[in-house]
Motif scaffolding. Structure first.
Motif, PDB file in Angstrom:
ATOM      1  N   ILE A   1     -52.083 -53.043  51.687  1.00 53.47           N
ATOM      2  CA  ILE A   1     -51.831 -54.154  52.602  1.00 53.47           C
ATOM      3  C   ILE A   1     -51.709 -53.479  53.977  1.00 53.47           C
ATOM      4  CG2 ILE A   1     -50.252 -56.027  53.236  1.00 53.47           C
ATOM      5  CD1 ILE A   1     -49.324 -56.037  50.258  1.00 53.47           C
TER       6      ILE A   1
ATOM      7  N   GLN B   1     -41.665 -57.956  49.768  1.00 53.74           N
ATOM      8  CA  GLN B   1     -42.762 -57.977  48.791  1.00 53.74           C
ATOM      9  C   GLN B   1     -42.304 -58.543  47.433  1.00 53.74           C
ATOM     10  OE1 GLN B   1     -46.101 -57.438  49.380  1.00 53.74           O
ATOM     11  NE2 GLN B   1     -45.454 -57.575  51.486  1.00 53.74           N
ATOM     12  N   SER B   2     -42.445 -57.763  46.361  1.00 49.39           N
ATOM     13  CA  SER B   2     -42.203 -58.342  45.034  1.00 49.39           C
ATOM     14  C   SER B   2     -40.745 -58.647  44.725  1.00 49.39           C
ATOM     15  CB  SER B   2     -42.753 -57.415  43.953  1.00 49.39           C
ATOM     16  OG  SER B   2     -44.136 -57.624  43.840  1.00 49.39           O
TER      17      SER B   2
ATOM     18  N   LYS C   1     -40.031 -62.150  44.111  1.00 51.11           N
ATOM     19  CA  LYS C   1     -40.321 -62.765  42.799  1.00 51.11           C
ATOM     20  C   LYS C   1     -39.023 -63.157  42.080  1.00 51.11           C
ATOM     21  CE  LYS C   1     -44.867 -60.535  41.978  1.00 51.11           C
ATOM     22  NZ  LYS C   1     -45.319 -59.669  43.037  1.00 51.11           N
TER      23      LYS C   1
ATOM     24  N   PHE D   1     -48.898 -53.534  38.246  1.00 51.96           N
ATOM     25  CA  PHE D   1     -48.450 -54.858  38.676  1.00 51.96           C
ATOM     26  C   PHE D   1     -49.580 -55.838  38.910  1.00 51.96           C
ATOM     27  CE2 PHE D   1     -49.480 -54.498  43.194  1.00 51.96           C
ATOM     28  CZ  PHE D   1     -49.476 -53.108  43.415  1.00 51.96           C
TER      29      PHE D   1
ATOM     30  N   ASN E   1     -47.841 -59.612  39.231  1.00 53.62           N
ATOM     31  CA  ASN E   1     -48.416 -60.548  40.195  1.00 53.62           C
ATOM     32  C   ASN E   1     -48.932 -61.829  39.543  1.00 53.62           C
ATOM     33  OD1 ASN E   1     -47.806 -58.559  41.958  1.00 53.62           O
ATOM     34  ND2 ASN E   1     -49.866 -58.286  42.769  1.00 53.62           N
TER      35      ASN E   1
ATOM     36  N   ASN F   1     -55.461 -59.965  43.921  1.00 49.88           N
ATOM     37  CA  ASN F   1     -54.652 -61.164  43.696  1.00 49.88           C
ATOM     38  C   ASN F   1     -55.533 -62.423  43.677  1.00 49.88           C
ATOM     39  OD1 ASN F   1     -52.063 -60.039  43.420  1.00 49.88           O
ATOM     40  ND2 ASN F   1     -51.908 -59.751  45.633  1.00 49.88           N
TER      41      ASN F   1
ATOM     42  N   TYR G   1     -47.792 -67.680  47.744  1.00 43.50           N
ATOM     43  CA  TYR G   1     -47.419 -66.371  47.183  1.00 43.50           C
ATOM     44  C   TYR G   1     -47.391 -65.277  48.267  1.00 43.50           C
ATOM     45  CZ  TYR G   1     -47.935 -61.924  44.750  1.00 43.50           C
ATOM     46  OH  TYR G   1     -47.780 -60.626  44.346  1.00 43.50           O
TER      47      TYR G   1
ATOM     48  N   CYS H   1     -44.100 -63.042  49.572  1.00 37.13           N
ATOM     49  CA  CYS H   1     -44.064 -61.568  49.599  1.00 37.13           C
ATOM     50  C   CYS H   1     -43.789 -61.032  51.000  1.00 37.13           C
ATOM     51  CB  CYS H   1     -45.393 -60.990  49.111  1.00 37.13           C
ATOM     52  SG  CYS H   1     -45.690 -61.218  47.354  1.00 37.13           S
TER      53      CYS H   1
ATOM     54  N   GLY I   1     -40.240 -53.579  45.277  1.00 36.55           N
ATOM     55  CA  GLY I   1     -41.361 -54.164  46.006  1.00 36.55           C
ATOM     56  C   GLY I   1     -42.144 -53.048  46.656  1.00 36.55           C
TER      57      GLY I   1
HETATM   58  N1  GLU Z   1     -47.603 -58.579  47.777  1.00 29.86           N
HETATM   59  C1  GLU Z   1     -47.792 -57.522  46.839  1.00 29.86           C
HETATM   60  C2  GLU Z   1     -49.046 -57.788  46.031  1.00 29.86           C
HETATM   61  O1  GLU Z   1     -49.255 -58.877  45.636  1.00 29.86           O
HETATM   62  C3  GLU Z   1     -46.604 -57.420  45.953  1.00 29.86           C
HETATM   63  C4  GLU Z   1     -46.640 -56.242  45.027  1.00 29.86           C
HETATM   64  C5  GLU Z   1     -45.340 -55.531  44.933  1.00 29.86           C
HETATM   65  O2  GLU Z   1     -44.489 -55.599  45.800  1.00 29.86           O
HETATM   66  O3  GLU Z   1     -45.143 -54.835  43.936  1.00 29.86           O
HETATM   67  O4  GLU Z   1     -49.857 -56.929  45.787  1.00 29.86           O
END
Ligand code: GLU
Length: 291
Positions: free
Chosen positions: A14, A49-50, A53, A81, A100, A151, A175, A179, A244
Protein backbone atom coordinates in the motif's frame (compact mmCIF):
# COMPACT_ATOMS: atom_id res chain seq x y z
CA UNK A 1 14.71 -3.57 20.93
CA UNK A 2 17.06 -1.36 18.92
CA UNK A 3 18.86 -4.49 17.71
CA UNK A 4 15.70 -5.48 15.85
CA UNK A 5 15.74 -2.31 13.73
CA UNK A 6 15.85 -3.39 10.10
CA UNK A 7 14.69 -6.93 10.89
CA UNK A 8 11.39 -6.23 9.14
CA UNK A 9 10.13 -3.96 6.34
CA UNK A 10 7.64 -1.12 6.37
CA UNK A 11 4.63 -2.30 4.29
CA UNK A 12 4.96 -0.98 0.77
CA UNK A 13 2.23 -2.86 -1.10
CA UNK A 14 0.00 0.00 0.00
CA UNK A 15 2.29 2.82 -1.27
CA UNK A 16 1.04 5.40 1.19
CA UNK A 17 2.12 3.21 4.14
CA UNK A 18 5.71 3.10 2.82
CA UNK A 19 6.06 6.80 3.75
CA UNK A 20 5.89 6.07 7.48
CA UNK A 21 9.28 6.43 9.26
CA UNK A 22 10.56 2.92 10.08
CA UNK A 23 12.07 3.89 13.42
CA UNK A 24 8.84 4.84 15.19
CA UNK A 25 8.04 2.90 18.35
CA UNK A 26 5.17 3.46 20.74
CA UNK A 27 3.44 1.46 23.40
CA UNK A 28 0.48 2.09 25.70
CA UNK A 29 -1.06 -0.06 28.40
CA UNK A 30 -4.44 0.90 29.85
CA UNK A 31 -5.78 -0.87 32.93
CA UNK A 32 -9.39 -1.50 33.86
CA UNK A 33 -8.93 0.62 36.99
CA UNK A 34 -8.02 3.66 34.90
CA UNK A 35 -4.23 3.71 34.85
CA UNK A 36 -2.30 4.44 31.68
CA UNK A 37 1.36 3.66 30.99
CA UNK A 38 3.09 4.87 27.83
CA UNK A 39 6.41 4.48 26.04
CA UNK A 40 7.83 6.44 23.08
CA UNK A 41 5.49 7.47 20.26
CA UNK A 42 2.38 6.26 22.07
CA UNK A 43 0.33 9.31 21.13
CA UNK A 44 1.23 9.46 17.46
CA UNK A 45 -1.53 8.19 15.18
CA UNK A 46 -0.83 5.43 12.66
CA UNK A 47 -2.84 3.39 10.18
CA UNK A 48 -4.60 0.68 12.18
CA UNK A 49 -5.23 -1.45 9.05
CA UNK A 50 -6.45 -4.92 10.09
CA UNK A 51 -6.89 -3.97 13.72
CA UNK A 52 -10.10 -2.33 12.46
CA UNK A 53 -11.38 -5.87 11.78
CA UNK A 54 -11.98 -6.18 15.53
CA UNK A 55 -14.30 -3.15 15.44
CA UNK A 56 -16.18 -4.36 12.37
CA UNK A 57 -16.59 -7.85 13.82
CA UNK A 58 -17.90 -6.43 17.11
CA UNK A 59 -20.46 -4.32 15.25
CA UNK A 60 -21.51 -7.27 13.08
CA UNK A 61 -21.97 -9.52 16.13
CA UNK A 62 -24.08 -6.78 17.70
CA UNK A 63 -26.27 -6.77 14.59
CA UNK A 64 -26.64 -10.46 13.76
CA UNK A 65 -25.04 -12.48 16.58
CA UNK A 66 -24.04 -16.08 15.83
CA UNK A 67 -25.78 -16.03 12.46
CA UNK A 68 -22.70 -14.28 11.11
CA UNK A 69 -20.82 -17.57 11.36
CA UNK A 70 -22.97 -19.11 8.66
CA UNK A 71 -21.07 -16.91 6.17
CA UNK A 72 -17.60 -16.87 7.72
CA UNK A 73 -15.77 -19.49 9.78
CA UNK A 74 -13.85 -19.29 13.05
CA UNK A 75 -10.87 -21.52 12.39
CA UNK A 76 -7.27 -20.35 12.02
CA UNK A 77 -6.37 -20.01 8.36
CA UNK A 78 -2.73 -21.11 8.50
CA UNK A 79 -2.47 -19.09 5.30
CA UNK A 80 -1.46 -15.51 4.44
CA UNK A 81 -3.97 -12.77 5.21
CA UNK A 82 -4.87 -12.26 1.56
CA UNK A 83 -4.83 -15.85 0.34
CA UNK A 84 -7.11 -16.70 -2.58
CA UNK A 85 -6.31 -20.40 -2.68
CA UNK A 86 -8.07 -21.39 0.52
CA UNK A 87 -11.14 -19.42 -0.45
CA UNK A 88 -11.38 -21.45 -3.63
CA UNK A 89 -11.05 -24.81 -1.85
CA UNK A 90 -13.64 -23.78 0.68
CA UNK A 91 -16.22 -22.51 -1.81
CA UNK A 92 -16.22 -18.84 -0.88
CA UNK A 93 -16.63 -19.25 2.90
CA UNK A 94 -13.65 -17.45 4.48
CA UNK A 95 -11.89 -19.30 7.30
CA UNK A 96 -12.35 -16.51 9.86
CA UNK A 97 -13.32 -12.82 10.19
CA UNK A 98 -9.71 -11.61 10.56
CA UNK A 99 -8.36 -12.60 7.17
CA UNK A 100 -9.18 -10.13 4.41
CA UNK A 101 -11.87 -12.30 2.79
CA UNK A 102 -13.57 -12.74 6.16
CA UNK A 103 -13.49 -9.02 6.85
CA UNK A 104 -15.04 -8.34 3.44
CA UNK A 105 -17.98 -10.61 4.39
CA UNK A 106 -18.25 -8.88 7.79
CA UNK A 107 -18.27 -5.49 6.02
CA UNK A 108 -20.97 -6.74 3.65
CA UNK A 109 -23.04 -7.72 6.69
CA UNK A 110 -22.61 -4.24 8.19
CA UNK A 111 -23.80 -2.71 4.93
CA UNK A 112 -27.00 -4.76 5.25
CA UNK A 113 -27.75 -3.67 8.79
CA UNK A 114 -26.39 -0.18 9.28
CA UNK A 115 -27.37 2.97 7.39
CA UNK A 116 -23.71 3.94 6.91
CA UNK A 117 -21.04 1.31 7.63
CA UNK A 118 -18.16 3.78 7.28
CA UNK A 119 -19.70 6.29 9.68
CA UNK A 120 -20.65 3.55 12.16
CA UNK A 121 -17.11 2.19 12.48
CA UNK A 122 -15.66 5.69 12.82
CA UNK A 123 -18.21 6.61 15.50
CA UNK A 124 -17.48 3.35 17.34
CA UNK A 125 -13.71 4.00 17.34
CA UNK A 126 -14.18 7.61 18.42
CA UNK A 127 -16.42 6.65 21.32
CA UNK A 128 -14.27 3.79 22.60
CA UNK A 129 -10.95 5.48 21.89
CA UNK A 130 -12.10 8.62 23.72
CA UNK A 131 -11.16 10.84 20.76
CA UNK A 132 -13.88 12.65 18.83
CA UNK A 133 -11.40 13.80 16.17
CA UNK A 134 -10.42 10.35 14.84
CA UNK A 135 -10.59 10.18 11.05
CA UNK A 136 -10.10 7.86 8.12
CA UNK A 137 -6.93 8.71 6.22
CA UNK A 138 -8.25 9.49 2.75
CA UNK A 139 -4.79 9.17 1.16
CA UNK A 140 -4.28 5.67 2.62
CA UNK A 141 -7.77 4.55 1.53
CA UNK A 142 -7.18 5.89 -2.00
CA UNK A 143 -3.74 4.28 -2.15
CA UNK A 144 -5.16 0.91 -1.22
CA UNK A 145 -8.04 1.30 -3.66
CA UNK A 146 -5.54 1.95 -6.43
CA UNK A 147 -3.29 -1.02 -5.74
CA UNK A 148 -5.56 -3.46 -3.90
CA UNK A 149 -5.83 -5.96 -6.73
CA UNK A 150 -5.75 -8.98 -4.43
CA UNK A 151 -8.55 -7.62 -2.28
CA UNK A 152 -10.49 -6.79 -5.44
CA UNK A 153 -9.99 -10.41 -6.59
CA UNK A 154 -11.11 -11.74 -3.18
CA UNK A 155 -14.26 -9.63 -3.28
CA UNK A 156 -15.11 -10.76 -6.80
CA UNK A 157 -14.49 -14.35 -5.81
CA UNK A 158 -16.81 -14.03 -2.81
CA UNK A 159 -19.40 -12.47 -5.09
CA UNK A 160 -19.15 -15.33 -7.57
CA UNK A 161 -19.90 -17.74 -4.69
CA UNK A 162 -22.92 -15.71 -3.61
CA UNK A 163 -21.23 -14.72 -0.34
CA UNK A 164 -21.25 -10.97 -0.99
CA UNK A 165 -24.66 -9.34 -1.16
CA UNK A 166 -23.65 -5.78 -2.05
CA UNK A 167 -21.77 -4.58 -5.12
CA UNK A 168 -18.07 -5.38 -4.99
CA UNK A 169 -17.08 -1.71 -5.24
CA UNK A 170 -19.32 -0.69 -2.37
CA UNK A 171 -17.94 -3.40 -0.06
CA UNK A 172 -14.34 -2.61 -1.00
CA UNK A 173 -14.83 1.12 -0.49
CA UNK A 174 -16.12 0.55 3.05
CA UNK A 175 -13.40 -2.04 3.79
CA UNK A 176 -10.55 0.19 2.55
CA UNK A 177 -11.86 3.07 4.65
CA UNK A 178 -12.10 0.91 7.77
CA UNK A 179 -8.45 -0.15 7.27
CA UNK A 180 -7.36 3.47 6.78
CA UNK A 181 -8.50 4.54 10.25
CA UNK A 182 -5.74 6.42 12.13
CA UNK A 183 -5.40 5.90 15.87
CA UNK A 184 -2.63 6.14 18.45
CA UNK A 185 -1.49 3.40 20.83
CA UNK A 186 -3.21 5.22 23.70
CA UNK A 187 -6.51 5.46 21.82
CA UNK A 188 -6.38 1.84 20.68
CA UNK A 189 -5.52 0.51 24.13
CA UNK A 190 -8.51 2.41 25.57
CA UNK A 191 -10.73 1.15 22.76
CA UNK A 192 -9.78 -2.49 23.40
CA UNK A 193 -10.56 -2.38 27.12
CA UNK A 194 -14.10 -3.71 26.62
CA UNK A 195 -12.56 -7.03 25.55
CA UNK A 196 -10.67 -7.18 28.85
CA UNK A 197 -13.92 -6.38 30.68
CA UNK A 198 -16.37 -9.07 29.51
CA UNK A 199 -17.82 -6.83 26.80
CA UNK A 200 -18.44 -3.63 28.80
CA UNK A 201 -16.51 -0.44 28.02
CA UNK A 202 -15.11 0.83 31.33
CA UNK A 203 -14.98 4.36 29.91
CA UNK A 204 -18.60 4.66 28.77
CA UNK A 205 -20.24 1.89 30.85
CA UNK A 206 -21.78 0.65 27.63
CA UNK A 207 -22.28 -3.10 27.11
CA UNK A 208 -20.95 -3.79 23.60
CA UNK A 209 -21.03 -7.58 23.69
CA UNK A 210 -22.49 -10.16 26.05
CA UNK A 211 -20.02 -11.90 28.34
CA UNK A 212 -20.20 -14.98 26.15
CA UNK A 213 -19.70 -12.99 22.93
CA UNK A 214 -16.66 -11.23 24.42
CA UNK A 215 -15.18 -14.60 25.38
CA UNK A 216 -15.74 -15.83 21.84
CA UNK A 217 -14.25 -12.78 20.22
CA UNK A 218 -11.15 -13.14 22.40
CA UNK A 219 -10.95 -16.80 21.39
CA UNK A 220 -10.99 -15.86 17.71
CA UNK A 221 -8.33 -13.21 18.38
CA UNK A 222 -6.10 -15.79 20.02
CA UNK A 223 -6.47 -18.35 17.27
CA UNK A 224 -6.77 -16.09 14.20
CA UNK A 225 -5.48 -12.60 15.10
CA UNK A 226 -2.05 -13.02 13.51
CA UNK A 227 -2.79 -14.85 10.27
CA UNK A 228 -0.37 -17.70 9.72
CA UNK A 229 1.63 -16.61 12.75
CA UNK A 230 -1.16 -16.97 15.33
CA UNK A 231 0.54 -19.98 16.91
CA UNK A 232 3.84 -18.12 17.20
CA UNK A 233 2.14 -15.13 18.85
CA UNK A 234 0.27 -17.35 21.32
CA UNK A 235 3.51 -19.20 22.04
CA UNK A 236 5.65 -16.13 22.60
CA UNK A 237 3.12 -13.64 24.02
CA UNK A 238 0.12 -15.63 25.27
CA UNK A 239 -2.58 -12.99 24.80
CA UNK A 240 -5.53 -12.56 22.43
CA UNK A 241 -4.67 -9.79 20.00
CA UNK A 242 -4.80 -8.38 16.50
CA UNK A 243 -2.12 -7.00 14.23
CA UNK A 244 -2.24 -4.69 11.23
CA UNK A 245 0.21 -4.11 8.40
CA UNK A 246 0.63 -0.52 9.63
CA UNK A 247 2.77 -2.12 12.34
CA UNK A 248 0.27 -1.95 15.18
CA UNK A 249 -0.71 -4.75 17.55
CA UNK A 250 -3.51 -4.50 20.12
CA UNK A 251 -3.86 -7.22 22.73
CA UNK A 252 -5.82 -7.82 25.91
CA UNK A 253 -5.28 -9.44 29.28
CA UNK A 254 -8.86 -10.32 30.28
CA UNK A 255 -9.83 -8.94 33.68
CA UNK A 256 -6.76 -6.66 33.80
CA UNK A 257 -5.63 -4.48 30.91
CA UNK A 258 -5.33 -3.78 27.18
CA UNK A 259 -2.06 -2.93 25.45
CA UNK A 260 -1.09 -1.53 22.06
CA UNK A 261 2.32 -1.39 20.49
CA UNK A 262 3.30 0.26 17.22
CA UNK A 263 6.47 -0.22 15.21
CA UNK A 264 6.06 -0.05 11.41
CA UNK A 265 8.56 -2.71 10.35
CA UNK A 266 6.62 -5.93 9.73
CA UNK A 267 7.72 -9.47 8.99
CA UNK A 268 6.63 -11.59 6.02
CA UNK A 269 3.46 -12.61 7.86
CA UNK A 270 2.37 -8.96 8.17
CA UNK A 271 3.10 -8.65 11.90
CA UNK A 272 5.27 -5.99 13.58
CA UNK A 273 8.68 -7.41 14.45
CA UNK A 274 9.47 -5.10 17.36
CA UNK A 275 5.80 -5.08 18.40
CA UNK A 276 5.80 -8.83 18.90
CA UNK A 277 9.10 -8.68 20.76
CA UNK A 278 7.87 -5.90 23.06
CA UNK A 279 4.76 -7.88 23.96
CA UNK A 280 6.78 -11.03 24.49
CA UNK A 281 9.00 -9.11 26.93
CA UNK A 282 5.94 -7.59 28.64
CA UNK A 283 4.27 -10.92 29.38
CA UNK A 284 7.55 -12.63 30.25
CA UNK A 285 8.77 -9.92 32.61
CA UNK A 286 5.41 -9.35 34.34
CA UNK A 287 4.45 -13.03 34.35
CA UNK A 288 0.98 -11.98 33.15
CA UNK A 289 -0.62 -13.79 30.25
CA UNK A 290 -3.76 -15.84 29.83
CA UNK A 291 -1.81 -19.03 30.50
N1 GLU B 1 -5.68 -3.08 4.36
C1 GLU B 1 -4.84 -4.23 4.42
C2 GLU B 1 -5.18 -5.16 3.27
O1 GLU B 1 -6.31 -5.35 3.00
C3 GLU B 1 -5.02 -4.92 5.73
C4 GLU B 1 -4.07 -6.06 5.95
C5 GLU B 1 -3.50 -6.09 7.32
O2 GLU B 1 -3.44 -5.10 8.03
O3 GLU B 1 -3.06 -7.16 7.73
O4 GLU B 1 -4.33 -5.70 2.60
Amino acid sequence: MQSLAGAGRVASYIPELAKVPAGRFGMALATLDGQLFTVGDARERFSVQSISKVFTLTLAIQQVGEKLFERVGKEPSGNPFNSLVQLEYEHGIPRNPFINAGALVVTDELLSHLPDAKAAVLAFARRLGGASDLEYDAAVAASERKTGFTNIALANFLKSHGNLHHPVDVVLDAYFHHCSLSMSCVELAQAFLFLANHGVSPATGERLLTKSQAKRLNAILLTCGFYDEAGEFAFRVGLPGKSGVGGGIAAVMPGRWAVTVWSPEINRHGNSVRGMKALELLTTMTGESIF
